[in-house]
Design a protein around this motif. Structure first.
Motif, PDB file in Angstrom:
ATOM      1  N   GLU A   1      29.345  -0.288  -7.005  1.00  0.00           N
ATOM      2  CA  GLU A   1      28.889   1.027  -6.546  1.00  0.00           C
ATOM      3  C   GLU A   1      27.369   1.022  -6.356  1.00  0.00           C
ATOM      4  OE1 GLU A   1      30.444   3.768  -5.600  1.00  0.00           O
ATOM      5  OE2 GLU A   1      32.474   3.098  -6.072  1.00  0.00           O
ATOM      6  N   ARG A   2      26.676   0.235  -7.160  1.00  0.00           N
ATOM      7  CA  ARG A   2      25.210   0.168  -7.084  1.00  0.00           C
ATOM      8  C   ARG A   2      24.749  -0.305  -5.707  1.00  0.00           C
ATOM      9  NH1 ARG A   2      23.138  -4.483 -10.869  1.00  0.00           N
ATOM     10  NH2 ARG A   2      23.745  -5.820  -9.185  1.00  0.00           N
ATOM     11  N   VAL A   3      25.491  -1.217  -5.076  1.00  0.00           N
ATOM     12  CA  VAL A   3      25.129  -1.683  -3.737  1.00  0.00           C
ATOM     13  C   VAL A   3      25.263  -0.526  -2.754  1.00  0.00           C
ATOM     14  CG1 VAL A   3      25.680  -3.305  -1.887  1.00  0.00           C
ATOM     15  CG2 VAL A   3      25.798  -4.055  -4.268  1.00  0.00           C
ATOM     16  N   ARG A   4      26.322   0.231  -2.876  1.00  0.00           N
ATOM     17  CA  ARG A   4      26.526   1.404  -2.024  1.00  0.00           C
ATOM     18  C   ARG A   4      25.445   2.452  -2.276  1.00  0.00           C
ATOM     19  NH1 ARG A   4      30.986   3.844   0.332  1.00  0.00           N
ATOM     20  NH2 ARG A   4      31.437   1.758   1.095  1.00  0.00           N
ATOM     21  N   TYR A   5      25.015   2.600  -3.526  1.00  0.00           N
ATOM     22  CA  TYR A   5      23.972   3.565  -3.867  1.00  0.00           C
ATOM     23  C   TYR A   5      22.682   3.226  -3.121  1.00  0.00           C
ATOM     24  CZ  TYR A   5      20.536   6.216  -6.517  1.00  0.00           C
ATOM     25  OH  TYR A   5      19.509   7.056  -6.868  1.00  0.00           O
TER      26      TYR A   5
ATOM     27  N   ARG B   1      20.369   4.705   8.021  1.00  0.00           N
ATOM     28  CA  ARG B   1      21.611   4.728   8.802  1.00  0.00           C
ATOM     29  C   ARG B   1      22.793   5.318   8.020  1.00  0.00           C
ATOM     30  NH1 ARG B   1      21.841   2.003  13.809  1.00  0.00           N
ATOM     31  NH2 ARG B   1      23.770   3.143  13.739  1.00  0.00           N
ATOM     32  N   TYR B   2      22.612   5.553   6.723  1.00  0.00           N
ATOM     33  CA  TYR B   2      23.697   6.117   5.921  1.00  0.00           C
ATOM     34  C   TYR B   2      24.151   7.431   6.548  1.00  0.00           C
ATOM     35  CZ  TYR B   2      26.408   7.842   1.995  1.00  0.00           C
ATOM     36  OH  TYR B   2      27.431   8.308   1.207  1.00  0.00           O
ATOM     37  N   GLY B   3      25.468   7.551   6.769  1.00  0.00           N
ATOM     38  CA  GLY B   3      26.035   8.778   7.321  1.00  0.00           C
ATOM     39  C   GLY B   3      25.809   8.972   8.805  1.00  0.00           C
TER      40      GLY B   3
ATOM     41  N   TRP C   1      29.575   4.421  12.348  1.00  0.00           N
ATOM     42  CA  TRP C   1      30.911   3.989  11.958  1.00  0.00           C
ATOM     43  C   TRP C   1      30.859   2.701  11.135  1.00  0.00           C
ATOM     44  CZ3 TRP C   1      34.850   6.972  11.725  1.00  0.00           C
ATOM     45  CH2 TRP C   1      34.970   8.056  12.594  1.00  0.00           C
ATOM     46  N   ALA C   2      29.757   1.965  11.199  1.00  0.00           N
ATOM     47  CA  ALA C   2      29.630   0.694  10.482  1.00  0.00           C
ATOM     48  C   ALA C   2      29.078   0.871   9.073  1.00  0.00           C
ATOM     49  CB  ALA C   2      28.717  -0.249  11.270  1.00  0.00           C
ATOM     50  N   CYS C   3      28.770   2.107   8.701  1.00  0.00           N
ATOM     51  CA  CYS C   3      28.108   2.375   7.431  1.00  0.00           C
ATOM     52  C   CYS C   3      28.890   3.391   6.608  1.00  0.00           C
ATOM     53  CB  CYS C   3      26.710   2.938   7.700  1.00  0.00           C
ATOM     54  SG  CYS C   3      25.612   1.768   8.513  1.00  0.00           S
ATOM     55  N   PRO C   4      28.540   3.494   5.322  1.00  0.00           N
ATOM     56  CA  PRO C   4      29.136   4.544   4.515  1.00  0.00           C
ATOM     57  C   PRO C   4      28.649   5.912   5.008  1.00  0.00           C
ATOM     58  CG  PRO C   4      27.883   2.995   3.155  1.00  0.00           C
ATOM     59  CD  PRO C   4      27.626   2.661   4.572  1.00  0.00           C
ATOM     60  N   PRO C   5      29.407   6.932   4.824  1.00  0.00           N
ATOM     61  CA  PRO C   5      30.728   6.984   4.207  1.00  0.00           C
ATOM     62  C   PRO C   5      31.868   6.629   5.167  1.00  0.00           C
ATOM     63  CG  PRO C   5      30.024   9.198   4.727  1.00  0.00           C
ATOM     64  CD  PRO C   5      28.883   8.278   5.108  1.00  0.00           C
TER      65      PRO C   5
ATOM     66  N   PHE D   1      30.749  -4.428  13.888  1.00  0.00           N
ATOM     67  CA  PHE D   1      31.031  -5.058  12.607  1.00  0.00           C
ATOM     68  C   PHE D   1      30.377  -4.225  11.516  1.00  0.00           C
ATOM     69  CE2 PHE D   1      30.474  -8.848  15.479  1.00  0.00           C
ATOM     70  CZ  PHE D   1      31.818  -9.107  15.613  1.00  0.00           C
ATOM     71  N   PRO D   2      31.158  -3.708  10.563  1.00  0.00           N
ATOM     72  CA  PRO D   2      30.534  -3.009   9.449  1.00  0.00           C
ATOM     73  C   PRO D   2      29.614  -3.960   8.681  1.00  0.00           C
ATOM     74  CG  PRO D   2      32.872  -2.527   9.533  1.00  0.00           C
ATOM     75  CD  PRO D   2      32.614  -3.647  10.509  1.00  0.00           C
ATOM     76  N   CYS D   3      28.667  -3.377   8.007  1.00  0.00           N
ATOM     77  CA  CYS D   3      27.705  -4.140   7.206  1.00  0.00           C
ATOM     78  C   CYS D   3      28.372  -4.652   5.926  1.00  0.00           C
ATOM     79  CB  CYS D   3      26.553  -3.197   6.886  1.00  0.00           C
ATOM     80  SG  CYS D   3      25.327  -3.860   5.784  1.00  0.00           S
TER      81      CYS D   3
END
Length: 193
Positions: A33-37, A45-47, A50-54, A143-145
């Motif tokens: 989860e820390r990597v996602r944080y 680019r967060y949010g 389509w290649a990024c969270p969420p 390609f998602p990250c």
């Protein structure tokens, strides 16, 4: 995958500018989860893609997708840039790695494998991503990250003895492919980017 099929793939990979690579078992991956944080708090680019969270799902959903494959293939390419601190300039060199990722994916598909590819950074195929209003315009190119899936790629690289700290203005790009036998057999790639 058979050793013979791996050898056939490796012969084709000699045509590409790969720095290093390793065959892995997906059970070797660490999802945090820390990597996602870090994506959420440090990446602009967060949010927005389509290649990024969420958009890619939760870390647990990503973990399940990855572990539905038993095998993977980690590889790197690198670029030398004038000023590694200039993020815009550095990211301009990423296109070559993304093209290499497409070519590696296609080599695996030509050998009758179903492939899910993750690459480096956020997708840059479109100037403006359709997320979240519309579906991805180019899912075959996007390609998602790797990190967006919560994968600690530097730890994986170290486990696989893949060098990634070259110093100076050298940027190491990572991609991680997950693969399994495709019941439909080899895929004809005519016209695919």
């Amino acid at each position: 995958m058979t050793d013979e099929k791996k050898m056939q793939i490796e012969e084709r990979l000699l045509e590409l500018p790969l720095a290093q690579y390793a065959w892995i078992r997906t059970e070797e991956l660490t999802f945090l989860e820390r990597v996602r944080y870090i994506c959420e708090t440090e990446c602009p680019r967060y949010g927005t893609s389509w290649a990024c969270p969420p958009a890619v799902g939760t870390v647990e959903e990503c973990r399940e997708k990855c572990l539905s494959y038993e095998e993977g293939f980690l590889f790197t390419t690198f670029s030398e840039v004038a000023d590694i601190a200039d993020l815009e300039q550095t990211l301009a060199y990423r296109a070559g790695h993304e093209e290499t990722t497409r070519r590696v994916r296609d080599i695996f598909k030509e050998r009758g494998l179903e492939v899910m590819a993750l690459s480096t950074e956020s997708c840059a195929v479109c100037e403006t991503c359709a997320y979240p209003e519309e579906f991805c315009r180019h899912p075959e190119k996007m390609f998602p990250c790797v990190e967006s899936y919560g994968i600690l790629v530097t730890e994986l690289a170290e486990k696989c003895d893949i060098e990634f700290m070259y110093g100076g203005n050298v940027v190491t790009w990572f991609s991680l492919l997950f693969f399994r036998e495709n019941p439909g057999g080899p895929v004809a790639l005519g016209g695919m980017p």
